[in-house]
Every structure is written in C-alpha cells, then in structure tokens.
Design a protein around this motif. Structure first.
Motif, PDB file in Angstrom:
ATOM      1  N   ARG A 140       1.934   1.861  -3.466  1.00  0.00           N
ATOM      2  CA  ARG A 140       0.860   2.452  -4.295  1.00  0.00           C
ATOM      3  C   ARG A 140       0.750   3.961  -4.052  1.00  0.00           C
ATOM      4  O   ARG A 140       0.553   4.741  -4.972  1.00  0.00           O
ATOM      5  CB  ARG A 140      -0.490   1.783  -3.982  1.00  0.00           C
ATOM      6  N   VAL A 141       0.894   4.348  -2.784  1.00  0.00           N
ATOM      7  CA  VAL A 141       0.806   5.778  -2.435  1.00  0.00           C
ATOM      8  C   VAL A 141       1.911   6.562  -3.170  1.00  0.00           C
ATOM      9  O   VAL A 141       1.672   7.630  -3.739  1.00  0.00           O
ATOM     10  CB  VAL A 141       0.922   5.943  -0.892  1.00  0.00           C
ATOM     11  N   ASP A 155       2.638   9.356 -10.553  1.00  0.00           N
ATOM     12  CA  ASP A 155       1.710   9.439 -11.707  1.00  0.00           C
ATOM     13  C   ASP A 155       1.145  10.845 -11.808  1.00  0.00           C
ATOM     14  O   ASP A 155       1.057  11.420 -12.894  1.00  0.00           O
ATOM     15  CB  ASP A 155       0.553   8.437 -11.544  1.00  0.00           C
ATOM     16  N   GLU A 156       0.747  11.387 -10.658  1.00  0.00           N
ATOM     17  CA  GLU A 156       0.146  12.718 -10.659  1.00  0.00           C
ATOM     18  C   GLU A 156       1.144  13.783 -11.143  1.00  0.00           C
ATOM     19  O   GLU A 156       0.749  14.795 -11.714  1.00  0.00           O
ATOM     20  CB  GLU A 156      -0.337  13.054  -9.247  1.00  0.00           C
ATOM     21  N   ASN A 215       0.831  -1.199   0.000  1.00  0.00           N
ATOM     22  CA  ASN A 215       0.000   0.000   0.000  1.00  0.00           C
ATOM     23  C   ASN A 215       0.874   1.261   0.000  1.00  0.00           C
ATOM     24  O   ASN A 215       0.591   2.235  -0.703  1.00  0.00           O
ATOM     25  CB  ASN A 215      -0.956  -0.017   1.195  1.00  0.00           C
ATOM     26  N   LYS A 247       4.895  -2.203  -8.326  1.00  0.00           N
ATOM     27  CA  LYS A 247       3.711  -3.059  -8.362  1.00  0.00           C
ATOM     28  C   LYS A 247       4.024  -4.486  -7.864  1.00  0.00           C
ATOM     29  O   LYS A 247       3.282  -5.043  -7.077  1.00  0.00           O
ATOM     30  CB  LYS A 247       3.157  -3.097  -9.794  1.00  0.00           C
ATOM     31  N   ASN A 251       1.167   6.579  -7.007  1.00  0.00           N
ATOM     32  CA  ASN A 251       0.093   7.525  -7.360  1.00  0.00           C
ATOM     33  C   ASN A 251       0.630   8.947  -7.404  1.00  0.00           C
ATOM     34  O   ASN A 251       0.282   9.731  -8.293  1.00  0.00           O
ATOM     35  CB  ASN A 251      -1.052   7.459  -6.340  1.00  0.00           C
ATOM     36  N   ALA A 252       1.515   9.274  -6.453  1.00  0.00           N
ATOM     37  CA  ALA A 252       2.078  10.635  -6.431  1.00  0.00           C
ATOM     38  C   ALA A 252       2.916  10.878  -7.688  1.00  0.00           C
ATOM     39  O   ALA A 252       2.816  11.942  -8.313  1.00  0.00           O
ATOM     40  CB  ALA A 252       2.926  10.823  -5.174  1.00  0.00           C
ATOM     41  N   ARG A 284       2.559   8.591   3.377  1.00  0.00           N
ATOM     42  CA  ARG A 284       1.456   9.433   2.870  1.00  0.00           C
ATOM     43  C   ARG A 284       1.871  10.906   2.852  1.00  0.00           C
ATOM     44  O   ARG A 284       1.655  11.620   1.872  1.00  0.00           O
ATOM     45  CB  ARG A 284       0.196   9.259   3.731  1.00  0.00           C
TER      46      ARG A 284
END
Ligand code: PLP
Length: 395
Positions: free
Chosen positions: A310-311, A317-318, A307, A327, A314-315, A383
């Motif tokens: 993934r956090v 990707d943004e 997890n 992954k 995602n950052a 996070r």
C-alpha cells in the motif's frame, strides 16, 4: 560417445539477478555511506511463525526418541498433512480429496518436474511477462514454447485466440511479476479453451494467500470444468515464509486423464520412483501453518507485506504513474516514466535515490518498459523508498 542434453545449449544466460547484484555491489563500493533500500527481492524478510517453529522443534525432538522416531515418509506426503491441506481447500468451498494432494519441497521443483508426465512433443504456452523458470524448464526438455505476451491494453491478463495451439499452459495468478489476478470469468475462458483442446493448465498458485478481494478465485478448482484440465501447484514459501525451509504441494484431480492415462496415478508412480518423500520434520512444520493459530500468525506477516504494498502504491498514485498489482498480490508492476527502458530506470533509481527494484525486461520482452517492486522488504526501508520515489518522480 556420450551426448549431454544439448537442449541446455539453447538456454539464454540469465543476467537479471546477476546484473542487479553487480550494479548494486559496484554502487555500494563507491558509496559506502549510502544505505540501499531494497524493493527488488522476491524473497521474504520476516521469520517463520512461532507455531511453525514450535512444531519444527517438537518434530526434531520426536526424532531423538525410539518411540516417536520416523524414517522414510510416504513419497506423496504424510497422510495427516495431505488431509489438512484438503481441509484448507474446503474452507474455501473447494472439495479436494487428500489423495489428490502431493506434498512437495516447493513450487519451483514441481513446475519443472511435472513435465515428466507429458510427451516432449507437446507445445507449452507461457503467458508473459513470466516467472523465468517456466521458460527454462521447458527449454531444458526441448519443448516448443509459445510466448503469449500481454500489456496495459489487456491488464497483463492475456487470453488465447482460436488459432493458439497449446498443449500445456502455465498460468500464474496472482502473477509474478505483474501482480495481475484473473477473475472467475477470465479463468473460465482458459478452462474452456483447455477442455475444448484437450490441453492441461499448470496453475501456479504460489501467491493465492495475498488475494483479499473475496470475489477473486484463489484456486483454479473454483472454476467449473477445471478438474478435467488443470493441475495446481502451490507453495508455503510466500504464504508462510518457507523460502529457505522448503515445502509445497501439488493438486492433481483423480479424474484428470489424457489418452486413457490417469495423471494422478502417473504422478504417484513418478514420485514413488524418483523421491523418498519430504522430511518428517518439515511436514510437521508445514502442518502447523494450517492450524487455527498458525493461520492467524502467517496472516499477520502477510498483513505487514500488504501494508508495504500500500505504501508503494500510494507513492505511485501521488506521482500519477500507471501500475497494476499490489492489492491482491505482493508485487507492483509499474510503467517506467518518460518512455524509459527498464534498465535505464533501474540505474536512475539506484544512482539518484538508492532504491533497488527489478527491471521488467528480466521477465520477457513485453516487460521492457516496466519495473517490478516487491512488498517483501523491510517496512521502514519501504516507507523511506516511497518518500524518495515521490521526491524523484512527482511532476
Ligand atoms: N512460482 C512463482 C510465480 C514464484 O514467484 C516462485 C518464487 O518466487 C515460485 C513459484 C517458487 O516457489 P518455491 O519457493 O516454492 O520454489
């Protein structure tokens, strides 16, 4: 006059973790009120699973009673642990005999020690960027090293060409530091190369438990022909939090031979000469990892690390940043923005957002413009670090 092993003079000083520690210490001294978010560590942060702790405690008490006390353990491992490790492979449709499993005190030890059964004149190929111990262990032995570099163009999954003359080959998949994972076809290319040349692959499977895509191989022995050319070295460090407790295992197939010498028999001879086995207590703790409850519990911890990954992904990707890994691996390998060097980017993150990662340069020259994030950190810190990365890097 006594002569030391002069190969040690060829070792380059490893400044990577020393420099990281120095820079973060200096920053913290200057800014004592700022909390650093550490995404650089390769060490785990969650404690051992309760099933492991119970087994360790019980084994300690066994040592207190005359009837259950155990002295020296068999040098190649407790037969019951060798059996459960073989069964763990069979749940993944890989048939291994317990006699092919050697219990060790960790992958680092084995990745270097195993060199003892190979001639020093052999050439070692190391796919890079790489875990730094591969290079240093071979330099200490005075072996010639071929550095096979990789990059974005091949997804950090390099292959040998017909002119590559490698005898020993280190492959780490899922990879530290890139998180890249070879698929079946990719590993088959290496196995075919090794069998055609008579080479031996040292397959580092330290991160196999992080593979979630069922189509990806978690063991080199899922590949046809690997039993004739590969040794697999694995560890409970990252899969089950044993970095400080220490336990691993090495698989050497019975039929693996070179020049009429059987490598499994040679390793038995090496271990029975150079070790007196791994402690009873640790082997009992290790066996608990392979019970139904133990597996469930260690997978819970892996879920937390995944997890975190993934956090971070995602950052990135943004922010539109290129990366691989994450992954099916605990590491995320990103391209530094705006052509920055990896130390320059390290300084930027430390000074601007108090996030600590690992400069790619520490894993070989081809890592110069890349940066590694680890998912082994604290979830809340991860996070917060992701939010700060977005604020800093979103264009
Ligand atoms: N292999 C790789 C690729 C690693 O990243 C590590 C540890 O970080 C190891 C082996 C060492 O594992 P162990 O703790 O079992 O010595």
């Amino acid at each position: 006059m006594l002569k030391p092993n002069m190969n040690y003079a060829d070792l380059k000083d490893s400044y990577l973790f020393y420099n990281i520690a120095q820079k973060t210490k200096a920053y913290s001294e200057k800014n004592p009120d700022r909390h650093l978010l550490r995404l650089g560590i390769g060490d785990v942060s969650l404690p051992l699973a309760p099933a492991v702790i119970d087994a360790l405690n019980k084994a300690v008490l066994d040592q207190a009673e005359k009837t259950t006390f155990r002295g020296y353990m068999p040098e190649c491992g407790d037969p019951s642990l060798r059996q459960v490790i073989a069964e763990y492979y069979s749940t993944r449709s890989v048939e291994i005999s317990p006699d092919e499993v050697f219990v060790s005190s960790g992958a680092s030890d084995e990745l270097g020690d195993i060199l003892a059964i190979f001639d020093k004149g052999n050439t070692t190929l190391i796919t890079e960027p790489a875990y730094p111990a591969y290079v240093d262990a071979n330099i200490m032995e005075g072996r010639r090293i071929i550095h096979l570099s990789s990059g974005i163009d091949n997804g950090f999954l390099p292959f040998p060409d017909e002119n590559t003359e490698a005898d020993l080959i280190y492959i780490c998949s899922p990879n530290n530091p890139t998180g890249a994972v070879y698929d079946h076809a990719g590993l088959k290319k290496w196995v075919d190369y090794a069998n055609a040349r008579g080479s031996v692959i040292l397959f580092d499977a330290a991160y196999e438990a992080f593979i979630e895509d069922p189509s990806l191989p978690r063991s080199i022995f899922e590949i046809d022909g690997a039993r004739n050319c590969a040794i697999e070295i694995c560890s409970l460090s990252k899969t089950a939090g044993f970095t400080g407790t220490r336990l691993g295992y090495t698989i050497i197939p019975a039929e693996l031979e070179r020049c009429g010498m059987n490598l499994n028999s040679m390793w038995i001879r090496n271990r029975t000469t150079k070790t007196n086995g791994i402690s009873y207590i640790l082997q009992k703790g290790g066996a608990a990892v392979f019970t139904v409850e133990g597996r469930r519990q260690v997978l819970e911890n892996i879920k937390i690390y995944k997890n975190n990954a993934r956090v971070i992904m995602n950052a990135l990707d943004e922010c539109g940043i290129w990366y691989c890994g994450g992954k099916n691996a605990p590491y995320i390998w990103m391209k530094c923005p705006d052509g920055m060097g990896s130390w320059e980017f390290f300084d930027l993150l430390l000074n601007e957002i108090q996030v600590v990662g690992t400069p790619g340069e520490g894993f070989g020259k081809c890592g110069e413009k890349f940066f590694r994030f680890s998912s082994f950190g604290d979830p809340e810190d991860t996070r917060n670090a992701a939010e700060r990365l977005i604020r800093l890097l979103r264009k």
